[in-house]
Every structure is written in structure tokens, then in C-alpha cells.
Design an enzyme around this catalytic site. Structure first.
Site, PDB file in Angstrom:
ATOM      1  N   GLU A   1     -59.656 -23.758  78.447  1.00 15.02           N
ATOM      2  CA  GLU A   1     -59.528 -23.417  77.016  1.00 15.02           C
ATOM      3  C   GLU A   1     -60.667 -24.063  76.233  1.00 15.02           C
ATOM      4  O   GLU A   1     -60.920 -25.266  76.366  1.00 15.02           O
ATOM      5  CB  GLU A   1     -58.177 -23.890  76.474  1.00 15.02           C
ATOM      6  CG  GLU A   1     -58.100 -23.681  74.957  1.00 15.02           C
ATOM      7  CD  GLU A   1     -56.741 -23.953  74.349  1.00 15.02           C
ATOM      8  OE1 GLU A   1     -55.723 -23.557  74.944  1.00 15.02           O
ATOM      9  OE2 GLU A   1     -56.714 -24.556  73.254  1.00 15.02           O
TER      10      GLU A   1
ATOM     11  N   ASP B   1     -40.753 -18.175  74.483  1.00 13.47           N
ATOM     12  CA  ASP B   1     -41.274 -17.374  73.369  1.00 13.47           C
ATOM     13  C   ASP B   1     -40.423 -16.123  73.230  1.00 13.47           C
ATOM     14  O   ASP B   1     -40.321 -15.535  72.151  1.00 13.47           O
ATOM     15  CB  ASP B   1     -42.719 -16.908  73.619  1.00 13.47           C
ATOM     16  CG  ASP B   1     -43.698 -18.055  73.720  1.00 13.47           C
ATOM     17  OD1 ASP B   1     -43.394 -19.145  73.209  1.00 13.47           O
ATOM     18  OD2 ASP B   1     -44.775 -17.861  74.323  1.00 13.47           O
TER      19      ASP B   1
ATOM     20  N   ASP C   1     -55.932 -17.860  72.703  1.00 11.71           N
ATOM     21  CA  ASP C   1     -54.890 -18.860  72.507  1.00 11.71           C
ATOM     22  C   ASP C   1     -55.255 -19.624  71.236  1.00 11.71           C
ATOM     23  O   ASP C   1     -55.835 -20.709  71.290  1.00 11.71           O
ATOM     24  CB  ASP C   1     -54.804 -19.802  73.704  1.00 11.71           C
ATOM     25  CG  ASP C   1     -53.691 -20.829  73.519  1.00 11.71           C
ATOM     26  OD1 ASP C   1     -52.925 -20.693  72.544  1.00 11.71           O
ATOM     27  OD2 ASP C   1     -53.605 -21.766  74.331  1.00 11.71           O
TER      28      ASP C   1
ATOM     29  N   ASP D   1     -57.213 -24.993  67.846  1.00  4.08           N
ATOM     30  CA  ASP D   1     -56.886 -23.597  68.216  1.00  4.08           C
ATOM     31  C   ASP D   1     -57.352 -22.612  67.142  1.00  4.08           C
ATOM     32  O   ASP D   1     -56.584 -21.743  66.697  1.00  4.08           O
ATOM     33  CB  ASP D   1     -55.374 -23.431  68.456  1.00  4.08           C
ATOM     34  CG  ASP D   1     -54.889 -24.176  69.698  1.00  4.08           C
ATOM     35  OD1 ASP D   1     -55.706 -24.461  70.592  1.00  4.08           O
ATOM     36  OD2 ASP D   1     -53.683 -24.471  69.769  1.00  4.08           O
TER      37      ASP D   1
ATOM     38  N   ASP E   1     -56.147 -30.663  68.582  1.00  8.02           N
ATOM     39  CA  ASP E   1     -56.291 -29.311  69.132  1.00  8.02           C
ATOM     40  C   ASP E   1     -56.152 -28.285  68.010  1.00  8.02           C
ATOM     41  O   ASP E   1     -55.050 -27.976  67.573  1.00  8.02           O
ATOM     42  CB  ASP E   1     -55.180 -29.116  70.176  1.00  8.02           C
ATOM     43  CG  ASP E   1     -55.311 -27.828  70.942  1.00  8.02           C
ATOM     44  OD1 ASP E   1     -56.429 -27.293  71.033  1.00  8.02           O
ATOM     45  OD2 ASP E   1     -54.284 -27.359  71.458  1.00  8.02           O
TER      46      ASP E   1
ATOM     47  N   HIS F   1     -44.654 -17.624  77.050  1.00  3.15           N
ATOM     48  CA  HIS F   1     -43.813 -18.635  77.685  1.00  3.15           C
ATOM     49  C   HIS F   1     -42.423 -18.024  77.810  1.00  3.15           C
ATOM     50  O   HIS F   1     -42.030 -17.215  76.956  1.00  3.15           O
ATOM     51  CB  HIS F   1     -43.654 -19.876  76.809  1.00  3.15           C
ATOM     52  CG  HIS F   1     -44.918 -20.611  76.524  1.00  3.15           C
ATOM     53  ND1 HIS F   1     -45.729 -20.314  75.480  1.00  3.15           N
ATOM     54  CD2 HIS F   1     -45.483 -21.657  77.160  1.00  3.15           C
ATOM     55  CE1 HIS F   1     -46.754 -21.147  75.457  1.00  3.15           C
ATOM     56  NE2 HIS F   1     -46.639 -21.960  76.475  1.00  3.15           N
TER      57      HIS F   1
ATOM     58  N   LYS G   1     -56.081 -30.340  79.517  1.00  7.46           N
ATOM     59  CA  LYS G   1     -56.251 -30.769  78.129  1.00  7.46           C
ATOM     60  C   LYS G   1     -56.347 -32.301  78.160  1.00  7.46           C
ATOM     61  O   LYS G   1     -55.601 -32.934  78.906  1.00  7.46           O
ATOM     62  CB  LYS G   1     -55.039 -30.306  77.307  1.00  7.46           C
ATOM     63  CG  LYS G   1     -55.170 -30.543  75.816  1.00  7.46           C
ATOM     64  CD  LYS G   1     -54.008 -29.860  75.081  1.00  7.46           C
ATOM     65  CE  LYS G   1     -54.055 -30.165  73.603  1.00  7.46           C
ATOM     66  NZ  LYS G   1     -52.968 -29.507  72.865  1.00  7.46           N
TER      67      LYS G   1
HETATM   68  C1  GLT Z   1     -49.669 -24.384  73.876  1.00  5.64           C
HETATM   69  C2  GLT Z   1     -50.946 -25.009  74.317  1.00  5.64           C
HETATM   70  C3  GLT Z   1     -51.834 -24.021  74.956  1.00  5.64           C
HETATM   71  C4  GLT Z   1     -51.326 -23.500  76.252  1.00  5.64           C
HETATM   72  C5  GLT Z   1     -50.093 -22.727  76.112  1.00  5.64           C
HETATM   73  C6  GLT Z   1     -49.576 -22.423  77.485  1.00  5.64           C
HETATM   74  S1  GLT Z   1     -48.944 -23.439  75.078  1.00  5.64           S
HETATM   75  O1  GLT Z   1     -49.881 -23.579  72.762  1.00  5.64           O
HETATM   76  O2  GLT Z   1     -51.582 -25.609  73.189  1.00  5.64           O
HETATM   77  O3  GLT Z   1     -53.135 -24.502  75.124  1.00  5.64           O
HETATM   78  O4  GLT Z   1     -52.276 -22.598  76.767  1.00  5.64           O
HETATM   79  O5  GLT Z   1     -48.567 -23.283  77.890  1.00  5.64           O
HETATM   80 MN    MN Z   2     -55.278 -25.571  72.428  1.00  2.00          MN
HETATM   81 MN    MN Z   3     -54.241 -22.820  75.972  1.00  2.00          MN
END
Ligand code: GLT
Ligand code: MN
Ligand code: MN
Length: 389
Positions: A219, A59, A289, A259, A257, A56, A185
Site C-alpha cells: 500500500e 463490511d 484503499d 489513505d 495513515d 472484509h 504497515k
Molecule cells: C484497513 C487498513 C487497510 C487494509 C484493509 C484490509 S483494512 O482499512 O487501513 O490498509 O488494506 O484489511
Molecule cells: Mn492505509
Molecule cells: Mn490497505
């Protein structure tokens, strides 16, 4: 220890600066580690065999940096890239951290916020272009609502479209070699986010002024939060020629989320995902990510990054095994190549052929009586994944 799963730049693995830079803050707790700085991240990931990093705008460059500070920071970062050979194939913009975006960016009711979001995004595109990025991701962090009375959701779609159209024109005008990848999302940080799934994004794209410049960035975690099959979502994007980028991570269904490290949760779905990407020769970056558990220090973050890449390479090897397993291939041959059961039939419509279709007598019961051997197929698949085959 085998070196078999050692990543190399030719594997095209990338990490967001925000992933290994993640300090382990969550809504209930303060940071637990410093996270890797941009320059440290580039060096550490290069050592591990990654291809590059994504970022970003903020970042790398703080939101309140002067132009002079910006250039200093960017030059230092470029030096680290040059020293390591690391690339920046994707850049994006932060439209969610600063309070000005508390009610969205491109879909805010306030025209000043919408205009500022365009100003900030075009500057982030300039930064991406300067660093050599050819993909620009748009994740609508706060494009959504808790209070649906506050905004007309139809109007929000129009505003979102208008902004993406603006950005496409800007890229064309600037003669940049950049395409956009829209990331969906379903919720978080807002109660509900607009265009919440990859499928919804694929529906929006043909309504844009320059649909050829816009694809998707699905994602894992985001589709799985909505209870969807990620492999199916990516397959649809790929089949429409719209898989411009991908965010790999992992997630338990129906939660916030998470991740998680790629390959740490839903191994079977990830197996089919890797199979899809490899069988159809996806050539874009394989971007992680994700972030390390909050329990980890910097060494743990390094292990996390290694683990993401290693699990992808392990699954890739499993895919090879699946594709060359004689018993599985024999079963697939019997299941998928059934043209002889309806010789000469053409599935494209014409009035004549339709007359012929009407005349065919189908023996429903006989067709339905045949077992499909999916139990065996799935068990064999699991045995490959579990490592006994
Ligand atoms: C953030 C989000 C991600 C996105 C990123 C891009 S930022 O961490 O949760 O899923 O891909 O803006
Ligand atoms: Mn995510
Ligand atoms: Mn993402």
C-alpha cells in the site's frame, strides 16, 4: 469536458467497501456522513466505470449476524453484483475492530484468540470464495506491540507463520482457487506492527509451507509512512513474482495513515508507480484503499472515487508520453545501453572469467569524469508530468 479519462471495467479498478463506506470517523471525531452501504457502493461504483469491489467479512456481514441473516445479506449483495456486472476479486478479514483482538490475532499470547482468529478468517475465506474472489488479503491490523516485554518477537513470527500455513492448508483442502496477499504497515493502530514493510513480508514468504500461494499487497501510504520509496518496494515485489494485489492511495511522508485519494500528493512517485505497473503489464486488480476527506458528503465521496480512477488514467497517459518522447528515449539510450564500453564481459561468475576480470585495467577517473545528464532527464520527466510536454 473530454471523455478521455473515463474508466471502464477493462481498467480493472476496484474499491474496498470500507473506502466509499467510510463515514469520516477519526480518533478525535464522530462520523460526519453515512457512507455508501454495500449495495449502494456497488451501484455507484458501477455507474462510474469500476470493475469491482473488495470487502472484509464485516463490511458486509455484521460480526454477530446469525447464519440466516448472513445468507440473506449475502444474497442481496450478490443480486446487486449480478445486476451491475461488478466483481469481487479480493476479500479479506477484519481482525482488528472487535476488542477481542486488542492485543493482536495470530500473534496474541492467548491461544483462544489465535484459534478464534483462524475460525473467523476461514469463514471469511468461505465468503470470499462464494463471491468469486481469487485473492485473500491479510493485513495484520493489530499484530504488534506497544510493550515489547509482553511478547517474544521471535515467537510472534513463529505464530504468524503457523497461522498463514494453516490458512493455506484450509484453502487447499477446500479446493478453492485463492491466493494470499500479505499487507505490511509499520505502525498504527499499534505502536509497532510486526513484519512492517513489503520487503519484510517478502523475506517471510519463502519460510512458509506453501510460498507459491502467498504474495504481497503493498500500500502506497504504508511504505511512505516509513519514509520508503513505494515504487522501489513494488518493483521488488513484481520482480520476485509476488505482486498479487496492490492498494493505491496517497500519503504525506511520516504521518498517520492518511489513505488519501490516489494521485493527490506525491505525483512523481505515483507516476513511476503507474509506469512500473503498465510497463511490466501488471494484470491484477488496481485497488483503491483510500477514503474521502472528512469534509465530504456522499457527493464528495463520489468525486473522490472518480478522482482516484481519473488520476490513474491521466498518469497512464503521461507514461505513454514519456515512453514515446524522442528526446527522453535518446537520453535513456545513451544512459542505459553501455555494453560497448565493456565489450564481451559476462557478469556470471566462472573461475576463468574471474581471472580475466582481475586483468582488466579500469580508468576510474575517466569513468567518473562523465556527467550523466540526470538534471536534463529529470526536468524532461517533470515537464511531462506537469503537462507542458
Ligand atoms: C484497513 C487498513 C487497510 C487494509 C484493509 C484490509 S483494512 O482499512 O487501513 O490498509 O488494506 O484489511
Ligand atoms: Mn492505509
Ligand atoms: Mn490497505
Amino acid at each position: 469536458m473530454t471523455n478521455h479519462y473515463q474508466p471502464a471495467p477493462s481498467d480493472r479498478f476496484t474499491f474496498g467497501l470500507w473506502t466509499v463506506g467510510n463515514p469520516g470517523r477519526d480518533p478525535f471525531g464522530e462520523p460526519v456522513r453515512t457512507g455508501y452501504s454495500p449495495v449502494e457502493a456497488v451501484k455507484m461504483l458501477a455507474e462510474l466505470g469500476a470493475y469491482g469491489v473488495c470487502l472484509h467479512d464485516n463490511d458486509l456481514v455484521p460480526i454477530d449476524a446469525t447464519l440466516q441473516q448472513r445468507d440473506q445479506i449475502v444474497n442481496r449483495f450478490k443480486q446487486a453484483l449480478a445486476e451491475t456486472g461488478m466483481k469481487v476479486p479480493m476479500a479479506t478479514v477484519n481482525l482488528f475492530t472487535h476488542p477481542v483482538f486488542k492485543d493482536g490475532a495470530f500473534t496474541s499470547n492467548d491461544p483462544r484468540v489465535r484459534a478464534y482468529a483462524l475460525q473467523k478468517t476461514t469463514a471469511a475465506i468461505d465468503l470470499g470464495a462464494e463471491l468469486g474472489a481469487s485473492i485473500f488479503v491479510l493485513w495484520g491490523g493489530r499484530e504488534g506491540t506497544e510493550v515489547d516485554a509482553s511478547k517474544d518477537a521471535v515467537e510472534s513470527m513463529k505464530r504468524y507463520r503457523e497461522s498463514v500455513n494453516y490458512l493455506c492448508e484450509y484453502v487447499i483442502d477446500s479446493k478453492y482457487d485463492i491466493k494470499f496477499a500479505l499487507e505490511a504497515k509499520p505502525n498504527e493502530p499499534r505502536g509497532d506492527l510486526y513484519v512492517p514493510t513489503t520487503g519484510a513480508m517478502l523475506g517471510l514468504i519463502p519460510t512458509l509451507d506453501h510460498p507459491e500461494m502467498v504474495g504481497v499487497n503493498p500500500e502506497v501510504a504504508h511504505e511512505r509512512m516509513a519514509g520508503l520509496n513505494f515504487y522501489h518496494a513494488v518493483a521488488q515485489a513484481l520482480e520476485s513474482g509476488k505482486l498479487f494485489h496492490i492498494d493505491l492511495n496517497d500519503q504525506k511522508p511520516g504521518r498517520f495513515d492518511q489513505d488519501l485519494r490516489f494521485g493527490s500528493e506525491d505525483v512523481k512517485n505515483n507516476f513511476f508507480l503507474v509506469k512500473l505497473l503498465e510497463d511490466y503489464n501488471y494484470q491484477g486488480p488496481l485497488h483503491f484503499d483510500a477514503h474521502a476527506y472528512r469534509t465530504e458528503d456522499l457527493e464528495g465521496v463520489r468525486e473522490f472515487a472518480k478522482g482516484c480512477m481519473r488520476s490513474y488514467l491521466i498518469l497512464k497517459e503521461k507514461v505513454k508520453r514519456f515512453n514515446s518522447d524522442p528526446e527522453i528515449q535518446e537520453l535513456l539510450q545513451q544512459l542505459q545501453h553501455l555494453d560497448a564500453d565493456l565489450p564481451g564481459f559476462d557478469f556470471r561468475y566462472s573461475a576463468d572469467k574471474h581471472q580475466a576480470l582481475k586483468a582488466i585495467r579500469f580508468d576510474r577517473d575517466q569513468i567518473a569524469a562523465k556527467g550523466l545528464a540526470y538534471e536534463k532527464l529529470d526536468q524532461l520527466t517533470m515537464e511531462i508530468i506537469l503537462g507542458v510536454r
